[in-house]
Design a protein around this motif. Structure first.
Motif, short mmCIF file in Angstrom:
data_model
loop_
_atom_site.label_atom_id
_atom_site.label_comp_id
_atom_site.label_asym_id
_atom_site.label_seq_id
_atom_site.Cartn_x
_atom_site.Cartn_y
_atom_site.Cartn_z
N PRO A 129 26.93 29.70 47.28
CA PRO A 129 27.86 30.83 47.44
C PRO A 129 28.01 31.22 48.91
O PRO A 129 27.09 31.10 49.72
N GLU A 130 29.22 31.68 49.24
CA GLU A 130 29.51 32.14 50.59
C GLU A 130 29.62 33.67 50.59
O GLU A 130 29.76 34.30 49.55
N GLY A 131 29.58 34.24 51.79
CA GLY A 131 29.80 35.67 51.92
C GLY A 131 31.29 35.99 51.83
O GLY A 131 32.14 35.11 51.71
N ASN A 132 31.60 37.28 51.89
CA ASN A 132 32.97 37.74 51.80
C ASN A 132 33.34 38.56 53.02
O ASN A 132 32.48 39.21 53.62
N PRO A 133 34.61 38.56 53.39
CA PRO A 133 35.04 39.47 54.46
C PRO A 133 35.01 40.90 53.96
O PRO A 133 35.05 41.14 52.75
N PRO A 134 34.92 41.88 54.85
CA PRO A 134 34.97 43.28 54.40
C PRO A 134 36.33 43.55 53.76
O PRO A 134 37.37 43.23 54.32
N ALA A 135 36.30 44.11 52.56
CA ALA A 135 37.54 44.40 51.84
C ALA A 135 37.30 45.61 50.95
O ALA A 135 36.37 45.63 50.16
N ALA A 136 38.16 46.60 51.09
CA ALA A 136 38.02 47.82 50.30
C ALA A 136 39.36 48.23 49.70
O ALA A 136 39.57 49.38 49.36
N GLY A 137 40.26 47.27 49.56
CA GLY A 137 41.58 47.56 49.02
C GLY A 137 41.62 47.42 47.51
O GLY A 137 40.58 47.42 46.83
N PRO A 138 42.81 47.29 46.94
CA PRO A 138 42.94 47.18 45.48
C PRO A 138 42.33 45.90 44.94
O PRO A 138 42.28 44.86 45.63
N VAL A 139 41.86 45.98 43.70
CA VAL A 139 41.29 44.83 43.00
C VAL A 139 42.40 44.16 42.20
O VAL A 139 43.23 44.83 41.57
N LEU A 140 42.41 42.84 42.20
CA LEU A 140 43.43 42.08 41.47
C LEU A 140 42.74 40.99 40.66
O LEU A 140 42.05 40.14 41.21
N ARG A 141 42.93 41.03 39.35
CA ARG A 141 42.40 40.00 38.45
C ARG A 141 43.52 39.01 38.14
O ARG A 141 44.56 39.39 37.58
N VAL A 142 43.30 37.76 38.51
CA VAL A 142 44.33 36.73 38.38
C VAL A 142 43.85 35.69 37.37
O VAL A 142 42.78 35.09 37.53
N MET A 143 44.67 35.46 36.36
CA MET A 143 44.37 34.44 35.36
C MET A 143 45.47 33.39 35.40
O MET A 143 46.65 33.71 35.54
N ALA A 144 45.08 32.12 35.30
CA ALA A 144 46.05 31.02 35.30
C ALA A 144 45.66 30.02 34.23
O ALA A 144 44.48 29.70 34.07
N VAL A 145 46.66 29.52 33.50
CA VAL A 145 46.37 28.54 32.46
C VAL A 145 47.55 27.58 32.30
O VAL A 145 48.70 27.99 32.25
#
Length: 319
Positions: free
Chosen positions: A84-100
């Motif tokens: 696993p990698e780290g993440n950039p600082p982010a405090a904005g909206p959460v978005l759940r993306v599903m693709a099929v």
């Protein structure tokens, strides 16, 4: 005599694996067969420890060194996917993306709607989406939770759709359709999140690297995808490419991160599952690429009956 024969077989095996690892690391991709074969690099990497083990058993010094070098070369290519990698600082909206990928819309509409209601994505990318499937899923209430949509229905593999909890509009820069009639198409859109933040999303469906004209269609369809930079952008769907394909790695290098890779799940295989023997080797060709400024909170694959692909579900946090 038997030992010499065994060492000869091991040397041939190590040489073949060295050629595989060398092609993978240098990024040169001979047409057709290699474009398919390189997808199975994780399996070649796992197998590379077998000749190494036999070389150790035989205490054959030069053979041990060569086999170890090959195993290390594969590790360079494959091992980062499970870290696993780290993440950039982010405090904005959460978005759940599903693709099929719906396998020519073979998924039963009630099953698809039930899956969406259970998983509650904010954005849903549907590939191989026909007009009949659109009619059935909307009759069953898909638009109750995902009222906004941009739909490009088609026959067999050419159709695509994006459904969203939040307002959608057409992307400012459309992606050119493939020059080959009946090919899959990418579908770009812009979603407006609470607070007015916008992000470009692309339902991705690249051509397959298979026989004839599709070999040319495959690489060009991946290169047609927009590079990172500028507006926040998320690409999700069926890339028909793995992280062992140079054309996909080149796209990621423009400023994306692969959600499965970031979360240490880069070996989550997504195809083929439907009507295949249980032990048939699978590959990871469905991806979510997010702009490097976006934090990847989670990634997982989902079984959806009657399609040969695993769906992907990713939770992202915008900056």
């Amino acid at each position: 005599m038997r030992r010499r024969l065994g060492e000869a077989v091991l040397w041939l095996t190590v040489a073949a694996l060295a050629g595989w690892a060398g092609l993978r690391l240098c990024g040169w991709e001979p047409k057709f067969v290699w474009s398919q074969l390189v997808s199975f690099t994780p399996y070649a990497a796992a197998f590379s420890v077998v000749p190494l083990g036999f070389a150790l058993y035989l205490r054959a010094g030069p053979l041990i060194a060569a086999a170890l070098a090959v195993t290390c070369a594969f590790a360079v290519a494959v091992l980062p996917r499970v870290l696993p990698e780290g993440n950039p600082p982010a405090a904005g909206p959460v978005l759940r993306v599903m693709a099929v990928n719906l396998l020519h819309s073979s998924v039963l509409p009630p099953v698809l709607v039930e899956t969406v209601e259970r998983e509650r994505p904010d954005v849903l990318h549907l590939l191989e989406f026909t007009g009949l499937m659109q009619k059935r899923v909307e009759e069953l209430g898909l638009t109750r939770s995902l009222p906004y949509r941009i739909v490009l229905p088609g026959e067999d593999s050419s159709g695509a759709a994006i459904y969203s909890r939040y307002p959608l509009r057409a992307a400012d820069r459309p992606i050119a359709a493939p020059a080959f009639e009946g090919s899959p198409r990418h579908l770009p859109a812009v979603v407006t999140l609470p607070g007015g933040r916008e992000a470009e999303i692309v339902a991705v469906h690249a051509c397959a690297p298979s026989e004839g004209w599709r070999t040319a269609c495959w690489a060009s369809s991946v290169r047609a995808l927009p590079p990172a930079g500028g507006p926040l952008r998320i690409l999700a769907g069926d890339f028909n490419s793995t992280l062992d394909h140079a054309v996909l790695r080149d796209l990621i290098a423009t400023g994306y991160r692969d959600a499965a890779d970031v979360t240490g799940k880069g070996l989550s295989m997504t195809w083929p599952y439907y009507e295949q023997p249980r032990l048939f080797p699978k590959v990871a060709i469905d991806h979510v690429l997010a702009d490097r400024r976006i934090a990847v909170q989670s990634f997982r694959t989902l079984r959806v009956p009657r399609t040969d692909h695993r769906a992907t579900l990713t939770e992202l946090v915008l900056p």
